[in-house]
Design a protein around this motif. Sequence first.
Motif, PDB file in Angstrom:
ATOM      1  N   UNK A 121     -36.612 -78.978  33.177  1.00 59.05           N
ATOM      2  CA  UNK A 121     -37.343 -79.028  34.439  1.00 59.05           C
ATOM      3  C   UNK A 121     -38.715 -78.410  34.187  1.00 59.05           C
ATOM      4  N   UNK A 122     -39.787 -78.950  34.777  1.00 55.47           N
ATOM      5  CA  UNK A 122     -41.108 -78.321  34.614  1.00 55.47           C
ATOM      6  C   UNK A 122     -41.078 -76.858  35.070  1.00 55.47           C
ATOM      7  N   UNK A 123     -41.866 -76.023  34.419  1.00 54.97           N
ATOM      8  CA  UNK A 123     -41.859 -74.579  34.638  1.00 54.97           C
ATOM      9  C   UNK A 123     -41.846 -74.119  36.085  1.00 54.97           C
ATOM     10  N   UNK A 124     -42.738 -74.660  36.903  1.00 60.61           N
ATOM     11  CA  UNK A 124     -42.820 -74.225  38.297  1.00 60.61           C
ATOM     12  C   UNK A 124     -41.639 -74.698  39.130  1.00 60.61           C
ATOM     13  N   UNK A 125     -40.918 -75.678  38.644  1.00 63.81           N
ATOM     14  CA  UNK A 125     -39.796 -76.236  39.400  1.00 63.81           C
ATOM     15  C   UNK A 125     -38.459 -75.602  39.023  1.00 63.81           C
ATOM     16  N   UNK A 126     -38.456 -74.686  38.058  1.00 62.94           N
ATOM     17  CA  UNK A 126     -37.192 -74.120  37.583  1.00 62.94           C
ATOM     18  C   UNK A 126     -36.454 -73.386  38.696  1.00 62.94           C
ATOM     19  N   UNK A 127     -37.126 -72.474  39.364  1.00 63.34           N
ATOM     20  CA  UNK A 127     -36.442 -71.710  40.432  1.00 63.34           C
ATOM     21  C   UNK A 127     -35.945 -72.611  41.556  1.00 63.34           C
ATOM     22  N   UNK A 128     -36.800 -73.507  42.095  1.00 63.96           N
ATOM     23  CA  UNK A 128     -36.291 -74.399  43.137  1.00 63.96           C
ATOM     24  C   UNK A 128     -35.151 -75.300  42.651  1.00 63.96           C
ATOM     25  N   UNK A 129     -35.241 -75.775  41.403  1.00 54.81           N
ATOM     26  CA  UNK A 129     -34.176 -76.631  40.865  1.00 54.81           C
ATOM     27  C   UNK A 129     -32.869 -75.858  40.740  1.00 54.81           C
ATOM     28  N   UNK A 130     -32.945 -74.607  40.305  1.00 55.88           N
ATOM     29  CA  UNK A 130     -31.735 -73.783  40.189  1.00 55.88           C
ATOM     30  C   UNK A 130     -31.124 -73.535  41.564  1.00 55.88           C
ATOM     31  N   UNK A 131     -31.969 -73.222  42.531  1.00 60.74           N
ATOM     32  CA  UNK A 131     -31.479 -72.966  43.891  1.00 60.74           C
ATOM     33  C   UNK A 131     -30.876 -74.230  44.501  1.00 60.74           C
ATOM     34  N   UNK A 132     -31.554 -75.346  44.320  1.00 57.85           N
ATOM     35  CA  UNK A 132     -31.057 -76.611  44.864  1.00 57.85           C
ATOM     36  C   UNK A 132     -29.735 -77.012  44.209  1.00 57.85           C
ATOM     37  N   UNK A 133     -29.639 -76.816  42.915  1.00 60.11           N
ATOM     38  CA  UNK A 133     -28.401 -77.149  42.201  1.00 60.11           C
ATOM     39  C   UNK A 133     -27.236 -76.328  42.717  1.00 60.11           C
ATOM     40  N   UNK A 134     -27.429 -75.024  42.826  1.00 60.05           N
ATOM     41  CA  UNK A 134     -26.318 -74.178  43.285  1.00 60.05           C
ATOM     42  C   UNK A 134     -25.963 -74.471  44.743  1.00 60.05           C
ATOM     43  N   UNK A 135     -26.965 -74.722  45.576  1.00 52.77           N
ATOM     44  CA  UNK A 135     -26.686 -75.050  46.978  1.00 52.77           C
ATOM     45  C   UNK A 135     -25.937 -76.380  47.088  1.00 52.77           C
ATOM     46  N   UNK A 136     -26.350 -77.364  46.310  1.00 54.45           N
ATOM     47  CA  UNK A 136     -25.682 -78.663  46.347  1.00 54.45           C
ATOM     48  C   UNK A 136     -24.257 -78.574  45.804  1.00 54.45           C
TER      49      UNK A 136
END
Length: 170
Positions: free
Chosen positions: A38-53
């Motif tokens: 995942x692009x650097x700035x998207x890592x935190x949102x991607x991690x949060x979205x993954x765990x929420x999903x």
Amino acid sequence: MVYLALACRLLLLGVFLVALVSKMRAYREFERSLTGLVPGKAIRPAAALTTAAEAAAVVLLALPHTGSLGFALAGLLLAAFVAGIVLGLRRGTTAPCRCFGASETPLGWPHVIRNAVLLCAAALGLITGPAVPTEIGGIAVTAACAAIAGLAVVRLDDLVALFRPLNTAS
């Protein structure tokens, strides 16, 4: 067909539950494992979205009347995982697979295959419907089979390592 649907449901429920709990126990390591995927700035949102999903998939698969939504969400997640891992492999990413905990095994084709098989289980569950059988014996056997399959999925890295050739070069 009702037992097949239950097996798919229990398999996905168990796999996503173990994945969610392991990510929450080592959340920072999970975030770091997304580097290169995942692009650097998207890592935190991607991690949060993954765990929420994943949490939503667990809830939807666990509740009696939301099985179809659970199968659909699980399928979308698994399709995204397959695509993400394939793209990462093509870019040469060597991030460890933190899907189920503290593994140091780099992402590889076995992870793509595992997620593709789980995607098939989600599709099969969606096709066969979310009906739940009522015979306790059949439910028990189905649950045991799903638990064994789930254990194999969760411990995939260890199973693959058992069949790798030993490096005897000295």
